[in-house]
Design a protein around this motif. Sequence first.
Motif, PDB file in Angstrom:
ATOM      1  N   ILE A 133      15.409  -8.020  -3.625  1.00 51.93           N
ATOM      2  CA  ILE A 133      14.933  -9.144  -4.439  1.00 51.93           C
ATOM      3  C   ILE A 133      16.035  -9.559  -5.412  1.00 51.93           C
ATOM      4  O   ILE A 133      16.732  -8.721  -5.997  1.00 51.93           O
ATOM      5  N   LEU A 152       5.757  -6.094   1.862  1.00 58.57           N
ATOM      6  CA  LEU A 152       5.268  -6.840   0.699  1.00 58.57           C
ATOM      7  C   LEU A 152       6.435  -7.404  -0.098  1.00 58.57           C
ATOM      8  O   LEU A 152       6.417  -8.563  -0.523  1.00 58.57           O
ATOM      9  N   ALA A 153       7.468  -6.590  -0.303  1.00 59.87           N
ATOM     10  CA  ALA A 153       8.610  -7.025  -1.109  1.00 59.87           C
ATOM     11  C   ALA A 153       9.243  -8.287  -0.548  1.00 59.87           C
ATOM     12  O   ALA A 153       9.721  -9.135  -1.306  1.00 59.87           O
ATOM     13  N   ARG A 156      -2.927  -7.471  -5.216  1.00 62.80           N
ATOM     14  CA  ARG A 156      -1.927  -7.158  -4.194  1.00 62.80           C
ATOM     15  C   ARG A 156      -1.931  -5.669  -3.861  1.00 62.80           C
ATOM     16  O   ARG A 156      -1.870  -5.273  -2.701  1.00 62.80           O
ATOM     17  N   ASP A 200       7.395 -11.692  -9.679  1.00 67.51           N
ATOM     18  CA  ASP A 200       6.256 -10.864  -9.275  1.00 67.51           C
ATOM     19  C   ASP A 200       6.503  -9.373  -9.474  1.00 67.51           C
ATOM     20  O   ASP A 200       5.617  -8.564  -9.179  1.00 67.51           O
ATOM     21  N   VAL A 201       7.685  -9.006  -9.946  1.00 64.08           N
ATOM     22  CA  VAL A 201       8.058  -7.597 -10.017  1.00 64.08           C
ATOM     23  C   VAL A 201       8.638  -7.262 -11.380  1.00 64.08           C
ATOM     24  O   VAL A 201       9.034  -8.139 -12.149  1.00 64.08           O
ATOM     25  N   ALA A 245      -1.385  -8.440  -9.777  1.00 62.99           N
ATOM     26  CA  ALA A 245      -0.769  -7.234  -9.229  1.00 62.99           C
ATOM     27  C   ALA A 245      -1.823  -6.277  -8.681  1.00 62.99           C
ATOM     28  O   ALA A 245      -1.616  -5.633  -7.639  1.00 62.99           O
ATOM     29  N   ALA A 282       2.722  -8.174 -12.528  1.00 61.76           N
ATOM     30  CA  ALA A 282       3.938  -7.664 -11.886  1.00 61.76           C
ATOM     31  C   ALA A 282       3.714  -6.260 -11.346  1.00 61.76           C
ATOM     32  O   ALA A 282       2.948  -5.464 -11.913  1.00 61.76           O
ATOM     33  N   SER A 307       7.868 -10.758   0.592  1.00 64.62           N
ATOM     34  CA  SER A 307       7.099 -11.955   0.241  1.00 64.62           C
ATOM     35  C   SER A 307       7.080 -12.230  -1.258  1.00 64.62           C
ATOM     36  O   SER A 307       6.457 -13.196  -1.698  1.00 64.62           O
ATOM     37  N   LEU A 308       7.755 -11.384  -2.044  1.00 61.66           N
ATOM     38  CA  LEU A 308       7.711 -11.511  -3.496  1.00 61.66           C
ATOM     39  C   LEU A 308       9.024 -12.063  -4.045  1.00 61.66           C
ATOM     40  O   LEU A 308      10.084 -11.918  -3.425  1.00 61.66           O
TER      41      LEU A 308
END
Length: 373
Positions: A7, A199-200, A144, A207-208, A141, A35, A202-203
């Motif tokens: 990311i 998942l990562a 998800r 989001d993190v 979060a 997040a 798509s983020l």
Amino acid sequence: MAGFRDIDGAVVGESGIEHFGDVFREQRRLAAGDALVPLDDRAVIEVAGPERLGWLDSITSQALGRIGAGESTELLVLDPQGRVEHAAGVLDDGTSTWLIADAADAEGLATWLQRMKFRTQATVELRPDLALLGFVDGGAAATRADEIASRPAGTALVWTDPWQRVSAGGHQYAEVAEHPGAGLAWRAAIVSRETADALAASLGSADVAGLLAAEALRVAAWRPRWSAEVDERSLPHESDWIRTAVHLNKGCYRGQETVAKVHNLGHPPRRLAALHLDGSDAVLPAAGDPVFAGDDEVGHVTSVARHHEDGPIALAILSRRAPVGDLVVRTDGGDIAAAQQVIVPGDAGATADIPRLTRLSRRPSAPDPRRAG
């Protein structure tokens, strides 16, 4: 988790992803529940078998014999003198008990558990194929995490940190009207590494959050951790860990006599304090830096963070006799003034209205060899 490292903005340190380019923004989004944090600095241990709960109950500080599917708590493994050796979050799904440990402690904890099995019908396995995602409950979060959490027995593997309130059988030494931990609804989802990486992909960076953000929320909540607040001398009383990790009314276990003695008589030899650091200098102290009251060294820093609201903060383990006023942290770059907030009073237990425990020596039950050193 390789996918999260791809990311934009990810800055990787020794323990995992420290941040994604904007630590304060990440803290705010994390605190708001928006997040996810890849917890590469933790690891998962699976304990399975029909006798797992009674066995874990007999060798750790927590009452686990009747924990139900989906329930969370935490435990400590103590040495015969009551000092903390290992710590783990606990989540049961009705078939297995899942332990969440700091990565540096996980192998040692798993090895100790293997050594203590004897003829117990239980298995112990480190699960490097599983990853952990941390988050604060109540926002996107959580949605998800719940969607991707592993469900090997039908129950979503999402651990709820018990630090928000005093657990059954626990006791709080901090003398505050509102504990800062009450506002931190911390969770950790256990997921397969493949699922986490998918998942990562798509983020985005919004989001993190990184480990620095998670640590800042932990330090602000006065929440002790094995990798930070524990050394070879640590008693659970010193960091107020009786609050959630020790059940004072359960049966015998290794180290219980010291737990009872210190709790009954008060005066643990050291105490945890929160420090609000002078923020005029950009340099923060490091874990291990000494803390002084005047010319006297009275303890050391255990955890340090920059909080998005509170500024530079720290936790420190101090001598019980350390004064309760302002202190100084001595660093390689000079002294940093620190306003102290007492977490564990020097006379913890001695003046509190607490239940008194029976000493082990007065109990008629025969010793269990599984609880030996």
